[in-house]
Design a protein around this motif. Structure first.
Motif, PDB file in Angstrom:
ATOM      1  N   TRP A  53       0.840  -1.218   0.000  1.00 25.15           N
ATOM      2  CA  TRP A  53       0.000   0.000   0.000  1.00 25.15           C
ATOM      3  C   TRP A  53       0.860   1.247   0.000  1.00 25.15           C
ATOM      4  O   TRP A  53       0.557   2.231  -0.680  1.00 25.15           O
ATOM      5  N   VAL A  54       1.929   1.208   0.793  1.00 20.64           N
ATOM      6  CA  VAL A  54       2.826   2.372   0.852  1.00 20.64           C
ATOM      7  C   VAL A  54       3.430   2.619  -0.530  1.00 20.64           C
ATOM      8  O   VAL A  54       3.380   3.737  -1.051  1.00 20.64           O
ATOM      9  N   ASP A  55       3.969   1.555  -1.148  1.00 24.32           N
ATOM     10  CA  ASP A  55       4.624   1.692  -2.456  1.00 24.32           C
ATOM     11  C   ASP A  55       3.673   2.241  -3.501  1.00 24.32           C
ATOM     12  O   ASP A  55       4.044   3.064  -4.333  1.00 24.32           O
ATOM     13  N   GLU A  56       2.420   1.772  -3.442  1.00 24.45           N
ATOM     14  CA  GLU A  56       1.455   2.199  -4.444  1.00 24.45           C
ATOM     15  C   GLU A  56       1.065   3.663  -4.259  1.00 24.45           C
ATOM     16  O   GLU A  56       0.873   4.397  -5.221  1.00 24.45           O
ATOM     17  N   THR A  57       0.985   4.070  -2.991  1.00 24.62           N
ATOM     18  CA  THR A  57       0.574   5.443  -2.711  1.00 24.62           C
ATOM     19  C   THR A  57       1.675   6.440  -3.016  1.00 24.62           C
ATOM     20  O   THR A  57       1.428   7.529  -3.540  1.00 24.62           O
ATOM     21  N   SER A  58       2.914   6.043  -2.669  1.00 24.87           N
ATOM     22  CA  SER A  58       4.013   7.003  -2.765  1.00 24.87           C
ATOM     23  C   SER A  58       5.326   6.261  -2.959  1.00 24.87           C
ATOM     24  O   SER A  58       5.952   5.851  -1.994  1.00 24.87           O
ATOM     25  N   PRO A  59       5.742   6.101  -4.224  1.00 23.06           N
ATOM     26  CA  PRO A  59       6.956   5.322  -4.497  1.00 23.06           C
ATOM     27  C   PRO A  59       8.191   5.867  -3.759  1.00 23.06           C
ATOM     28  O   PRO A  59       9.024   5.104  -3.320  1.00 23.06           O
ATOM     29  N   LEU A  60       8.293   7.173  -3.635  1.00 26.38           N
ATOM     30  CA  LEU A  60       9.434   7.740  -2.901  1.00 26.38           C
ATOM     31  C   LEU A  60       8.958   8.193  -1.531  1.00 26.38           C
ATOM     32  O   LEU A  60       9.088   9.353  -1.141  1.00 26.38           O
ATOM     33  N   TYR A  61       8.406   7.237  -0.803  1.00 26.15           N
ATOM     34  CA  TYR A  61       7.699   7.575   0.431  1.00 26.15           C
ATOM     35  C   TYR A  61       8.568   8.246   1.493  1.00 26.15           C
ATOM     36  O   TYR A  61       9.777   8.089   1.544  1.00 26.15           O
ATOM     37  N   ASP A  62       7.895   8.976   2.358  1.00 16.90           N
ATOM     38  CA  ASP A  62       8.473   9.549   3.572  1.00 16.90           C
ATOM     39  C   ASP A  62       8.599   8.397   4.570  1.00 16.90           C
ATOM     40  O   ASP A  62       7.616   7.778   4.959  1.00 16.90           O
ATOM     41  N   ALA A  63       9.845   8.113   4.984  1.00 13.80           N
ATOM     42  CA  ALA A  63      10.107   6.924   5.802  1.00 13.80           C
ATOM     43  C   ALA A  63       9.369   6.961   7.143  1.00 13.80           C
ATOM     44  O   ALA A  63       9.058   5.925   7.715  1.00 13.80           O
ATOM     45  N   ARG A  64       9.055   8.153   7.633  1.00 15.28           N
ATOM     46  CA  ARG A  64       8.328   8.235   8.910  1.00 15.28           C
ATOM     47  C   ARG A  64       6.905   7.719   8.756  1.00 15.28           C
ATOM     48  O   ARG A  64       6.366   7.062   9.631  1.00 15.28           O
ATOM     49  N   GLU A  65       6.313   8.008   7.588  1.00 13.52           N
ATOM     50  CA  GLU A  65       4.954   7.510   7.354  1.00 13.52           C
ATOM     51  C   GLU A  65       4.969   6.022   7.031  1.00 13.52           C
ATOM     52  O   GLU A  65       4.069   5.279   7.422  1.00 13.52           O
ATOM     53  N   TYR A  66       6.022   5.581   6.328  1.00 11.66           N
ATOM     54  CA  TYR A  66       6.176   4.137   6.082  1.00 11.66           C
ATOM     55  C   TYR A  66       6.111   3.405   7.426  1.00 11.66           C
ATOM     56  O   TYR A  66       5.351   2.451   7.598  1.00 11.66           O
ATOM     57  N   ASP A  67       6.894   3.873   8.395  1.00 10.87           N
ATOM     58  CA  ASP A  67       6.918   3.202   9.698  1.00 10.87           C
ATOM     59  C   ASP A  67       5.566   3.277  10.408  1.00 10.87           C
ATOM     60  O   ASP A  67       5.139   2.316  11.052  1.00 10.87           O
ATOM     61  N   ALA A  68       4.900   4.432  10.283  1.00  6.85           N
ATOM     62  CA  ALA A  68       3.598   4.580  10.939  1.00  6.85           C
ATOM     63  C   ALA A  68       2.625   3.530  10.401  1.00  6.85           C
ATOM     64  O   ALA A  68       1.848   2.929  11.146  1.00  6.85           O
ATOM     65  N   ILE A  69       2.706   3.285   9.097  1.00 10.07           N
ATOM     66  CA  ILE A  69       1.769   2.359   8.457  1.00 10.07           C
ATOM     67  C   ILE A  69       2.176   0.903   8.679  1.00 10.07           C
ATOM     68  O   ILE A  69       1.400   0.067   9.142  1.00 10.07           O
ATOM     69  N   VAL A  70       3.448   0.625   8.389  1.00  8.89           N
ATOM     70  CA  VAL A  70       3.905  -0.762   8.371  1.00  8.89           C
ATOM     71  C   VAL A  70       3.958  -1.381   9.774  1.00  8.89           C
ATOM     72  O   VAL A  70       3.853  -2.590   9.940  1.00  8.89           O
ATOM     73  N   SER A  71       4.094  -0.528  10.802  1.00 11.40           N
ATOM     74  CA  SER A  71       4.134  -1.052  12.174  1.00 11.40           C
ATOM     75  C   SER A  71       2.754  -1.455  12.676  1.00 11.40           C
ATOM     76  O   SER A  71       2.633  -2.109  13.707  1.00 11.40           O
ATOM     77  N   SER A  72       1.707  -1.070  11.946  1.00  9.68           N
ATOM     78  CA  SER A  72       0.359  -1.221  12.512  1.00  9.68           C
ATOM     79  C   SER A  72      -0.106  -2.671  12.575  1.00  9.68           C
ATOM     80  O   SER A  72      -0.955  -3.022  13.392  1.00  9.68           O
TER      81      SER A  72
END
Ligand code: ASP
Ligand code: MG
Length: 412
Positions: A53-72
């Motif tokens: 989901w992160v990759d699809e939303t934002s290929p060059l994602y903000d790593a802080r949001e990646y962690d917020a999402i992926v840790s859930s």
């Protein structure tokens, strides 16, 4: 009360039935008188879905949001596990990383644990909580943001808690029933080990035996945490699984404990570089700056002042290695005629602390491969490991032949 850490991986908490089954195991340990810290992974497949989901939303994602999402994913399992235990009348509470708090560096998606204060959990244990269910894989940065520890990181969470709480043991429940002499899918002679030394496990883990995250083994070794790897699908017993422990605790062991393999290694050859002082530094400096993890290195004998330099690195770093070399060449720091990347190789390694005191292991390994007509392309050794690169098509054969030659199907 003595503390026990129990970690359940994704397949062990894949659905509500499995969570119930895991909770029953926790209940058994609580009945024995332990205060239990349960570390949970996300339900299997969940983290991959979140990453997607992160990759699809934002290929060059903000790593802080990646962690917020992926840790859930872990948050959900922790809550469900706590509820399941409560339904069994076991006093349990879930904890997210920031609540403990698991203090980490701010290297998002690859954070390191710096400290786990024990007072919050200990206070709750003092008030009658029997199980703290902690979401694995996550922590909190000095800036107060959620971090994650890298894929497979809940193993590291578990070991870090065991170290911080001086747990009697850290049991890692997974979908295999222990650590094997080699991959049972390659030979049915593979045998489960009752015990393995930290150093051996470290070599096997980093060589591609994917049972434990490598960092968790490093941590366990540093803090002498007794680690047990066992299956949550088998009957429970005190001797089940494999104990990863200090060398001194292993009385008898084979010279070689295990044969590991990896398909993810490529062989790179720089053809005809000048043989002069500083050439190795001029090659491996830029590679290291580019983040290439070089493993094996061979420098050939020079002829007319020129030589070939061969090294191995993970297949997915080949492009990066090529670019680093081309840049160094363009900058005039090195000179070579050609750079050949061979990605059709496999790395086979024999690992064992017994090698320290026994000679002839390398000779036996080379003879075995030669008897099978397998050509060795690169060799590297350490105190407790010998690795070779061979053509990938021989990988299975090499593993089987070495497993036979070192008689790993038999216990010492
Ligand atoms: N859920 C995370 C992952 O899949 C962490 C873990 O399970 O160890 O990588
Ligand atoms: Mg794992």
């Amino acid at each position: 009360m003595p503390v026990l850490v129990m970690k359940f991986g994704g397949t062990s908490v894949a659905n509500l039935d499995r969570i119930k089954r895991a909770a029953k195991r926790v209940g058994v340990e609580v009945a024995k008188g332990y205060d239990v810290i349960v570390i949970v992974s996300a339900m299997s497949g969940k983290t991959n879905e979140l990453v997607g989901w992160v990759d699809e939303t934002s290929p060059l994602y903000d790593a802080r949001e990646y962690d917020a999402i992926v840790s859930s994913g872990e948050n959900v399992t922790a809550g469900l596990m706590a509820l399941t235990l409560q339904e069994m009348d076991v006093p349990a509470r879930s904890w997210q990383g920031w609540q403990v708090p698991v203090k980490t560096t701010s290297a998002h998606s690859a954070a390191r644990i710096e400290e786990i204060p024990t007072d919050n959990l200990m206070a709750k244990f003092g008030e009658g909580m029997k199980v703290a269910v902690v979401a694995g894989f996550q922590g909190v940065s000095p800036e107060g943001r959620i971090t994650t520890l890298g894929r497979g990181g809940s193993d590291t969470t578990a070991v870090a808690f065991a170290a911080a709480f001086e747990a009697e043991r850290c049991d890692i429940y997974t979908d295999v029933d222990g650590v094997y002499t080699t991959d049972p899918r390659i030979t049915d002679k593979a045998r489960k080990l009752d015990k393995i030394a930290f150093e051996e496990m470290l070599e096997l883990a980093s060589l591609g035996a994917k049972v434990l995250q490598t960092r968790s083994v490093e941590l366990a070794m540093r803090y002498k945490v007794k680690l047990r790897v066992l299956s949550s699908f088998e009957e429970q017993s005190d001797t089940a699984g494999t104990l990863v422990c200090a060398e001194e605790e292993i009385m008898e062991s084979n010279v070689v404990s295990g044969i590991a393999y990896s398909r993810d290694e490529a062989k790179m050859t720089l053809v005809s570089v000048a043989d002069r002082p500083g050439i190795a530094a001029a090659i491996f400096g830029p590679l290291s700056d580019a983040g290439v993890n070089v493993d094996m290195i061979i420098q050939n004998i020079a002829e007319d002042g020129r030589t070939d330099m061969t090294f191995s690195c993970p297949t997915d770093q080949v492009k990066r290695a090529e670019k680093a070399m081309e840049d160094a060449k363009a900058a005039g720091e090195i000179n070579y005629h050609d750079l050949i990347a061979d990605t059709n190789v496999a790395k086979i390694s024999a690992v064992g602390i017994g090698m320290r005191s026994q000679s002839g292991v390398a000779a036996k390994m080379f003879k075995t491969l030669s008897d099978e007509g397998i050509n060795i392309k690169v060799i590297a050794t350490s105190e407790i490991k010998i690795s070779v690169l061979v053509d990938r098509k021989y990988m299975e054969l090499a593993v089987q032949a070495l497993h036979d030659a070192f008689e790993l199907e038999k216990a010492a």
